[in-house]
Design a protein around this motif. Structure first.
Motif, PDB file in Angstrom:
ATOM      1  N   MET A 180       0.849  -1.198   0.000  1.00 33.29           N
ATOM      2  CA  MET A 180       0.000   0.000   0.000  1.00 33.29           C
ATOM      3  C   MET A 180       0.877   1.237   0.000  1.00 33.29           C
ATOM      4  O   MET A 180       1.795   1.357   0.804  1.00 33.29           O
ATOM      5  N   VAL A 181       0.599   2.169  -0.895  1.00 37.27           N
ATOM      6  CA  VAL A 181       1.349   3.411  -0.959  1.00 37.27           C
ATOM      7  C   VAL A 181       0.398   4.571  -0.688  1.00 37.27           C
ATOM      8  O   VAL A 181      -0.623   4.717  -1.362  1.00 37.27           O
ATOM      9  N   VAL A 182       0.712   5.346   0.328  1.00 30.28           N
ATOM     10  CA  VAL A 182      -0.012   6.581   0.613  1.00 30.28           C
ATOM     11  C   VAL A 182       1.014   7.691   0.589  1.00 30.28           C
ATOM     12  O   VAL A 182       1.977   7.677   1.357  1.00 30.28           O
ATOM     13  N   LEU A 183       0.834   8.650  -0.286  1.00 31.04           N
ATOM     14  CA  LEU A 183       1.862   9.644  -0.502  1.00 31.04           C
ATOM     15  C   LEU A 183       1.250  11.029  -0.617  1.00 31.04           C
ATOM     16  O   LEU A 183       0.259  11.225  -1.325  1.00 31.04           O
ATOM     17  N   LEU A 184       1.822  11.988   0.094  1.00 26.56           N
ATOM     18  CA  LEU A 184       1.471  13.388  -0.082  1.00 26.56           C
ATOM     19  C   LEU A 184       2.517  14.031  -0.984  1.00 26.56           C
ATOM     20  O   LEU A 184       3.713  13.976  -0.702  1.00 26.56           O
ATOM     21  N   LYS A 185       2.056  14.649  -2.049  1.00 29.83           N
ATOM     22  CA  LYS A 185       2.969  15.257  -3.016  1.00 29.83           C
ATOM     23  C   LYS A 185       2.627  16.734  -3.162  1.00 29.83           C
ATOM     24  O   LYS A 185       1.472  17.096  -3.421  1.00 29.83           O
ATOM     25  N   ASN A 186       3.617  17.579  -2.975  1.00 31.18           N
ATOM     26  CA  ASN A 186       3.418  19.017  -3.133  1.00 31.18           C
ATOM     27  C   ASN A 186       3.326  19.373  -4.616  1.00 31.18           C
ATOM     28  O   ASN A 186       4.167  18.961  -5.420  1.00 31.18           O
ATOM     29  N   THR A 187       2.297  20.148  -4.957  1.00 30.49           N
ATOM     30  CA  THR A 187       2.127  20.651  -6.317  1.00 30.49           C
ATOM     31  C   THR A 187       1.767  22.125  -6.225  1.00 30.49           C
ATOM     32  O   THR A 187       0.663  22.464  -5.822  1.00 30.49           O
ATOM     33  N   SER A 188       2.691  22.991  -6.582  1.00 30.52           N
ATOM     34  CA  SER A 188       2.549  24.445  -6.435  1.00 30.52           C
ATOM     35  C   SER A 188       2.145  24.758  -5.002  1.00 30.52           C
ATOM     36  O   SER A 188       2.842  24.400  -4.066  1.00 30.52           O
ATOM     37  N   SER A 189       0.987  25.378  -4.808  1.00 33.81           N
ATOM     38  CA  SER A 189       0.569  25.759  -3.455  1.00 33.81           C
ATOM     39  C   SER A 189      -0.326  24.717  -2.802  1.00 33.81           C
ATOM     40  O   SER A 189      -0.876  24.958  -1.729  1.00 33.81           O
ATOM     41  N   HIS A 190      -0.501  23.554  -3.423  1.00 36.69           N
ATOM     42  CA  HIS A 190      -1.407  22.529  -2.914  1.00 36.69           C
ATOM     43  C   HIS A 190      -0.670  21.203  -2.724  1.00 36.69           C
ATOM     44  O   HIS A 190       0.499  21.047  -3.091  1.00 36.69           O
ATOM     45  N   GLN A 191      -1.397  20.240  -2.151  1.00 36.25           N
ATOM     46  CA  GLN A 191      -0.859  18.900  -1.968  1.00 36.25           C
ATOM     47  C   GLN A 191      -1.801  17.888  -2.584  1.00 36.25           C
ATOM     48  O   GLN A 191      -3.028  17.985  -2.425  1.00 36.25           O
ATOM     49  N   ASP A 192      -1.239  16.906  -3.275  1.00 36.06           N
ATOM     50  CA  ASP A 192      -2.007  15.776  -3.776  1.00 36.06           C
ATOM     51  C   ASP A 192      -1.812  14.597  -2.829  1.00 36.06           C
ATOM     52  O   ASP A 192      -0.698  14.347  -2.360  1.00 36.06           O
ATOM     53  N   LEU A 193      -2.878  13.874  -2.557  1.00 37.57           N
ATOM     54  CA  LEU A 193      -2.795  12.621  -1.822  1.00 37.57           C
ATOM     55  C   LEU A 193      -2.920  11.496  -2.832  1.00 37.57           C
ATOM     56  O   LEU A 193      -3.903  11.433  -3.586  1.00 37.57           O
ATOM     57  N   ILE A 194      -1.918  10.611  -2.875  1.00 35.62           N
ATOM     58  CA  ILE A 194      -1.880   9.521  -3.847  1.00 35.62           C
ATOM     59  C   ILE A 194      -2.020   8.204  -3.095  1.00 35.62           C
ATOM     60  O   ILE A 194      -1.209   7.892  -2.216  1.00 35.62           O
ATOM     61  N   VAL A 195      -3.046   7.435  -3.425  1.00 34.81           N
ATOM     62  CA  VAL A 195      -3.344   6.174  -2.745  1.00 34.81           C
ATOM     63  C   VAL A 195      -3.292   5.046  -3.771  1.00 34.81           C
ATOM     64  O   VAL A 195      -4.043   5.050  -4.752  1.00 34.81           O
ATOM     65  N   THR A 196      -2.399   4.082  -3.522  1.00 36.51           N
ATOM     66  CA  THR A 196      -2.244   2.940  -4.425  1.00 36.51           C
ATOM     67  C   THR A 196      -2.398   1.651  -3.640  1.00 36.51           C
ATOM     68  O   THR A 196      -1.459   1.209  -2.960  1.00 36.51           O
ATOM     69  N   PRO A 197      -3.576   1.016  -3.667  1.00 41.41           N
ATOM     70  CA  PRO A 197      -3.732  -0.262  -2.951  1.00 41.41           C
ATOM     71  C   PRO A 197      -2.935  -1.371  -3.630  1.00 41.41           C
ATOM     72  O   PRO A 197      -2.795  -1.387  -4.851  1.00 41.41           O
ATOM     73  N   PRO A 198      -2.405  -2.314  -2.855  1.00 39.23           N
ATOM     74  CA  PRO A 198      -1.694  -3.456  -3.458  1.00 39.23           C
ATOM     75  C   PRO A 198      -2.673  -4.369  -4.176  1.00 39.23           C
ATOM     76  O   PRO A 198      -3.866  -4.421  -3.841  1.00 39.23           O
ATOM     77  N   THR A 199      -2.202  -5.094  -5.157  1.00 36.90           N
ATOM     78  CA  THR A 199      -3.091  -5.960  -5.933  1.00 36.90           C
ATOM     79  C   THR A 199      -3.684  -7.084  -5.098  1.00 36.90           C
ATOM     80  O   THR A 199      -4.774  -7.576  -5.381  1.00 36.90           O
TER      81      THR A 199
END
Length: 446
Positions: free
Chosen positions: A1-20
């Motif tokens: 499982m990958v949970v990642l906060l990624k900064n994009t300009s003035s905001h943050q993206d939350l990226i969620v990748t469940p394992p198969t």
């Protein structure tokens, strides 16, 4: 499982990748302090005499806005933390005229409740505003009844939107029959009624959350409640408020995300600790029980007048249900995450009488439907609700929180059960009510 906060300009993206191979959720969760109670504790502590201490305060952005406003009006409030915050109150009726503009940020509770206090502070002038979202939310629902009490308030579009200017006056108590069940309207008028001449009574069409009534009584206000008519009355100018020691329970609106997460992810079991289970807030528990969720209340107790329990939730099959009527005010903030639960339930779930959601931080009915449908949901937007067909398969995709904290977290929970990666744009919105949401999510995934 990958949970990642990624900064994009003035905001943050939350990226969620469940394992198969799938995941399950296990462990215990300590949720942030109740947002509604945190606001009220800061406000009443500021206008009481003597010292108030608050333990378990929510450290989200909204309470920081409330504290900043009351500091500008003379209250001494220590740095906010969840261990102990101390307030030296200045006494009822003694808020000072601020040198600058009061900024409520994104917090509708701050702005609406504060208006009741500002309007009743005679011969003082106040200006209040908020962020782009708050300036688009309707304030006439409190401005109009305050005007009936004698308040003088100016604002955009016939006094309906912030920025607002207030000239404090001596108000007169009224009996207000509210067309909607709203704790914010009720609380605003009760706060105004503290300094008004005579009695102020608010009657609602259905029971809304009662944190203000409980806390006002604890601080010493002369207040009575009539549950048969959904009415509450405060006697104005009946004495001072006295500082109190407040312990803030965990916010059931934050617990709702983990309740649904464990209910829809196979093999999961979570213990959510120290949750406020005030009966005016437990609509979420009642609806999940109707859907067949396996939730047990443990260690039930009272904490400074508020009922509290630990909630144990296990995965189980859910079924659709109808959600409408008097229960809506008791779960209004939880409808986006309930829509997520409904996607994994057998059959159809209908939600009605929830038009109030169109004037929250976003149009939550439209946004819930559009963003979950991007993931493969079958949700039809109704004028006052949603119709959700269960049993769908979700696929990860790019979604947007619309800078709404409850939308951001609801999408994250949906992503746990989706195939592939989900990206939630502007996910930093979660910090409004749940600053450590992402780290908690990471902790319970197994």
């Amino acid at each position: 499982m990958v949970v990642l906060l990624k900064n994009t300009s003035s905001h943050q993206d939350l990226i969620v990748t469940p394992p198969t191979e799938g995941i399950s959720l296990h462990g215990s969760v300590k949720i942030p302090g109740d947002k509604s109670i945190s606001h009220r504790a800061l406000m009443l502590g500021s206008i009481a005499q003597g010292k108030t201490t608050i333990q378990g305060l929510l450290l989200g952005e909204d309470p920081h806005s409330t504290a900043a406003c009351f500091r500008m009006m003379g209250a001494t409030i220590s740095e906010l933390n969840d261990t102990e915050v101390s307030i030296e109150g200045i006494g009822l009726g003694n808020l000072r005229e601020p040198k600058g503009v009061l900024n409520a940020g994104n917090s509708g509770t701050t702005l609406r409740l504060m208006l009741g206090l500002l309007a009743s502070h005679g011969d003082r002038f106040f200006t209040v505003t908020g962020d782009d979202s708050l300036r688009s939310r309707p304030m006439s629902r409190v401005v109009k009844p305050l005007a009936q009490m004698g308040a003088t308030i100016w604002g955009r579009e016939d006094n309906a939107f912030a920025p607002l200017a207030i000239r404090g006056r001596q108000l007169q108590g009224i009996h207000y029959h509210s067309p909607i069940a709203s704790a914010q309207v009720k609380s605003c008028l009760l706060l105004a009624g503290l300094s008004a001449q005579g009695k102020t009574t608010i009657t609602e069409p259905a029971l809304s959350r009662d944190h203000s009534e409980r806390m006002l009584k604890a601080f010493g206000a002369e207040l009575s409640v009539d549950r048969e008519t959904n009415s509450v009355t405060v006697v104005g100018r009946s004495g001072s408020l006295q500082g109190q020691n407040i312990i803030v329970p965990g916010d059931i609106s934050s617990a709702a995300f983990w309740l649904v997460a464990a209910a829809i992810v196979p093999g999961s079991e979570l213990l959510i600790e120290n949750v406020g289970v005030n009966p005016t807030r437990t609509g979420i528990l009642e609806v999940l029980a109707m859907m067949g969720a396996d939730i047990v209340q443990e260690n039930e107790r009272l904490v400074t007048g508020e009922p509290v329990a630990d909630l144990r939730v296990r995965y189980g099959k859910l079924k659709g249900c109808a959600i409408a009527g008097d229960i809506i005010p008791r779960l209004i903030d939880e409808i986006p995450i309930l829509a997520v639960a409904a996607m994994f339930a057998e059959g159809t779930t209908t939600i009605k009488d929830a038009a109030e959601l169109r004037v929250k931080e976003s149009d939550r009915l439209a946004v819930t439907a559009s963003e979950l449908n991007r993931m493969g949901a079958k949700i039809t937007e109704l004028p006052d609700g949603l119709e959700i067909t269960g049993g769908v398969t979700l696929t990860g995709c790019e979604t947007d929180s619309y800078t709404d904290h409850r939308i951001a977290m609801s999408l994250a929970i949906a992503a746990l059960a989706a195939k592939g990666t989900t990206t939630i744009h502007r996910a930093e919105a979660a910090a409004v009510s749940y600053p450590n949401f992402v780290s908690t999510l990471e902790k319970i995934i197994q």
